[in-house]
Design an enzyme around this catalytic site. Structure first.
Site, PDB file in Angstrom:
ATOM      1  CG  ASP A  16      -9.194   3.219   0.174  1.00 36.83           C
ATOM      2  OD1 ASP A  16      -9.539   2.877   1.348  1.00 36.83           O
ATOM      3  OD2 ASP A  16      -7.886   3.587  -0.090  1.00 36.83           O
ATOM      4  CG  ASP A  58      -1.901   1.123   1.174  1.00 38.20           C
ATOM      5  OD1 ASP A  58      -2.812   1.236   0.302  1.00 38.20           O
ATOM      6  OD2 ASP A  58      -2.175   1.678   2.246  1.00 38.20           O
ATOM      7  CD  GLU A 110      -2.222   2.559  -3.263  1.00 33.88           C
ATOM      8  OE1 GLU A 110      -2.353   3.401  -4.228  1.00 33.88           O
ATOM      9  OE2 GLU A 110      -1.816   2.831  -2.197  1.00 33.88           O
TER      10      GLU A 110
END
Length: 500
Positions: free
Chosen positions: A392, A292, A339
């Protein structure tokens, strides 16, 4: 790492149907794996499995190496002989099966595990000791959990002096030994149950795509036992600068995460040993790891600790290829997904190029009629993972309802949607299918759809709203809902677009 076309389903373990307040590593999870394998999916993507915070966020954890005890299956504990079925009844959740209750799961599972711990035999005790030897992080984490419990769950910098520093705690470990042994047993049990789930998935042709938060929580065993690796005042324990991101798509004030920043110069002194151990551990429990906020390895947003928003930060150079060269030297080529969403820069592009890791594309971000976005599928590189939406994002149906007329019209035309029933949701939603098939046709070697978009759900099924502190991570589902998914449709598009 990407060499064949494939597809995956994004569904966090907490969302899996169960009787216990959140999803657990038991028969329902295996049944879910069977379902997606039958539909032709080759990947199951989960969010971080580490212990979440009070609000259920798996991106703010007290230990990034650990697996949350909430995911431990009471039924599997019965099979192991540690508890009986009557004991598990206290863990049954009688609230809504559509909402995760982390507080209930945390407390009820902890009580059940303490009962189980009191019943373990000598053979299990030896296995727990061996687990601790093989997982070097576990000793510090177990001591941290024990000290935290004895300190009334206060953050570590408010503990008694004999525990506040890891090195001092080691000297006083006799006071914590029994309780620490319990927390070691908890991790042994969690890893044993997850190993069975992973092997089950792999045997059915499904790989686990895991998730690694780039940052760790200030109140964590990671920071407590490795203070020198973070921007923290050694005497006062105060943070100097904290992590966040500048104003972006999700928030006009940016996102003030508050995590301590890494002291990269200090980490470099031992060859980034902590990161090497972290990646090695992650690839024991996952087949592929998504890191991430990968862009922070190129440069990261540093915000003064006293700031109330993330607006007043600055970009600081990250470790870049120094880190990944050290990782490759030690571990070889790794199946990592970057990401790379959010604020871009040439340094991020260059780092992604140099590592060779696949990046991500999200079709929702591409639906701007005024630009030729990199998130439109005709611009996707093969070495990428294409998403209908991430955890998200809102669901694709909700996006269509919330979009302005021009953006919605562009999205529908781009996805070759015909007719005027774009607002129809459900398991056969024509607009959701049009968007999904557009992603499935893309050059990206892996395409991923969230479970919610498979069902054609609206905004009430959204997993997370970035920047919002409350009301996230609560989505759950039932096996009845899983069984209503149009399996033949997904088998068809996986065959048609060569993703099976």
């Amino acid at each position: 790492m990407l060499n064949t076309r494939a597809s995956g389903v994004l569904m966090h373990l907490s969302c899996i149907p169960s009787r216990y307040g959140v999803g657990v590593m038991g028969d329902e999870t295996k049944e879910f794996i069977d379902k997606i394998a039958d539909m032709g999916f080759s990947y199951w993507q989960v969010l971080p499995l580490n212990p979440p915070d009070f609000y259920g966020s798996p991106y703010t954890s007290n230990e990034v190496f650990a697996i949350s005890h909430m995911f431990i299956s009471p039924d599997e504990l019965v099979k192991s002989g540690y508890v009986n079925e009557a004991d598990t009844e206290r863990s049954v959740y009688y609230g809504s099966p559509y909402t995760a209750d982390y507080e209930f799961a945390y407390n009820s599972r902890l009580k059940l595990l303490k009962k189980a711990f009191s019943a373990i035999d000598e053979k299990t005790k030896k296995e727990v000791k061996e687990f601790t030897r093989e997982n070097g992080w576990c000793e510090a984490y177990s001591l941290y959990c024990a000290a935290k419990e004895l300190s009334g769950n206060k953050p570590w910098w408010e503990w008694d002096k004999k525990f506040a520093k890891y090195e001092d705690c080691l000297k006083n470990r006799a006071e914590l030994e029994q309780l620490a042994s319990f927390y070691t047993f908890v991790q042994y049990t969690a890893f044993r149950q997850w190993r069975e789930i992973k092997l089950y998935a792999n045997d059915r042709g499904v790989k686990i795509l895991g998730d690694m938060p780039i940052y760790v929580s200030m109140d964590s065993a990671d920071v407590w036992s490795n203070r020198r690796l973070f921007e923290i005042n050694e005497k006062t324990f105060a943070q100097k600068r904290v992590a966040g991101v500048p104003p972006d798509y999700f928030s006009a004030d940016g996102q003030l995460w508050g995590n301590p920043l890494y002291d990269w110069k200090e980490m470099e002194k031992d060859g980034f040993d902590w990161w090497i151990k972290r990646l090695k551990a992650s690839l024991k429990i996952f087949d592929t790891v998504r890191i991430d906020h990968f862009r922070a390895f190129a440069s990261y947003w540093a915000v003064p600790a006293e700031s109330e928003t993330a607006k007043n930060g600055e970009w600081v150079k990250g470790p870049g290829m120094k880190l990944f060269n050290a990782v490759k030297k030690e571990l070889g080529d790794l199946p990592i997904v970057a990401e790379d969403l959010g604020t871009f820069g040439e340094d991020v592009v260059k780092l992604l190029e140099d590592t060779g890791f696949p990046g991500m594309r999200v079709i929702q971000f591409g639906f701007d009629p005024n630009c030729d976005s990199t998130h439109l599928p005709h611009n996707y590189p093969k070495n990428s993972i294409a998403y209908v939406g991430t955890h998200d994002n809102t669901t694709i149906l909700a996006w269509l309802w919330e979009a302005d007329e021009n953006s919605r019209r562009f999205a529908l035309d781009y996805c070759s949607f015909k007719g005027d029933n774009w607002g129809e949701g459900g398991f056969h939603s024509p607009s959701c299918r049009a968007v999904t098939e557009t992603v499935w046709r893309s050059p990206s070697l892996i395409s991923v759809i969230s479970f919610q978009d498979m069902c054609g759900f609206g905004s009430d099924a959204r997993m997370n709203v970035p920047g919002r502190a409350f009301g996230n991570w609560q989505f759950r589902t039932t096996m009845d809902t899983v069984n209503q998914i149009d399996a033949e449709y997904f088998r068809k598009i996986n065959r048609l677009y060569k993703r099976k």
